[in-house]
Design a protein around this motif. Sequence first.
Motif, PDB file in Angstrom:
ATOM      1  N   SER A 127       0.831  -1.206   0.000  1.00  0.00           N
ATOM      2  CA  SER A 127       0.000   0.000   0.000  1.00  0.00           C
ATOM      3  C   SER A 127       0.868   1.260   0.000  1.00  0.00           C
ATOM      4  N   LYS A 128       1.985   1.243   0.723  1.00  0.00           N
ATOM      5  CA  LYS A 128       2.894   2.403   0.725  1.00  0.00           C
ATOM      6  C   LYS A 128       3.515   2.603  -0.657  1.00  0.00           C
ATOM      7  N   LYS A 129       3.904   1.508  -1.293  1.00  0.00           N
ATOM      8  CA  LYS A 129       4.470   1.611  -2.645  1.00  0.00           C
ATOM      9  C   LYS A 129       3.450   2.169  -3.621  1.00  0.00           C
TER      10      LYS A 129
ATOM     11  N   ARG B  41       3.650   5.588  -5.800  1.00  0.00           N
ATOM     12  CA  ARG B  41       3.498   5.609  -7.270  1.00  0.00           C
ATOM     13  C   ARG B  41       2.433   6.610  -7.702  1.00  0.00           C
ATOM     14  N   GLN B  42       1.330   6.695  -6.947  1.00  0.00           N
ATOM     15  CA  GLN B  42       0.274   7.663  -7.271  1.00  0.00           C
ATOM     16  C   GLN B  42       0.776   9.098  -7.104  1.00  0.00           C
ATOM     17  N   THR B  43       1.532   9.329  -6.061  1.00  0.00           N
ATOM     18  CA  THR B  43       2.089  10.668  -5.848  1.00  0.00           C
ATOM     19  C   THR B  43       3.041  11.041  -6.970  1.00  0.00           C
ATOM     20  N   LEU B  44       3.887  10.095  -7.369  1.00  0.00           N
ATOM     21  CA  LEU B  44       4.824  10.341  -8.461  1.00  0.00           C
ATOM     22  C   LEU B  44       4.082  10.606  -9.769  1.00  0.00           C
ATOM     23  N   ALA B  45       3.043   9.839 -10.034  1.00  0.00           N
ATOM     24  CA  ALA B  45       2.270  10.043 -11.260  1.00  0.00           C
ATOM     25  C   ALA B  45       1.588  11.407 -11.242  1.00  0.00           C
ATOM     26  N   GLY B  46       1.069  11.811 -10.099  1.00  0.00           N
ATOM     27  CA  GLY B  46       0.439  13.124  -9.990  1.00  0.00           C
ATOM     28  C   GLY B  46       1.428  14.253 -10.225  1.00  0.00           C
ATOM     29  N   GLN B  47       2.651  14.083  -9.738  1.00  0.00           N
ATOM     30  CA  GLN B  47       3.662  15.115  -9.948  1.00  0.00           C
ATOM     31  C   GLN B  47       4.084  15.181 -11.411  1.00  0.00           C
TER      32      GLN B  47
END
Length: 139
Positions: free
Chosen positions: A92-94, A98-104
């Motif tokens: 879940s942390k990974k 990944r979602q945060t990186l994609a949003g950035q």
Amino acid sequence: MGRNMGIAMVCLPDRAEVFVTAARLCVLAALGLSITACASSTTDNVAPAASMTAAADAPVTSVAPRNTGTYPNLNIAPRAAAPQLSDEETSSKKQELRQTLAGQSRAGANGAPGATDLQQLREIGRRQAEAAAGQAATE
């Protein structure tokens, strides 16, 4: 002419000699000051007396290894300092990262969001300059 007869003629040194003599005097003065500074320093100059006694009275809590006089037993498994993440928590942390990186990366691909910030900052600066000019004109 008779008045100057009693004064001896003095030979003036050249510039190099004057410079060397001045340099020697400066070195001697600095050496003398440094010696007197070391002679007059005490622990009271470094730290107040209250902090020195408080540090001496404090219990010694050291995490340094102790010499017990025996060899360490390397067969004992080390204990974890904190509970380890489970496989579900790790995944879940990974996924969250990944979602945060994609949003950035999406925000960067939308035509540089910094450009609108730059326009806003320039507008604020223009307004402040106009206000300062108006204030200066009224004074």
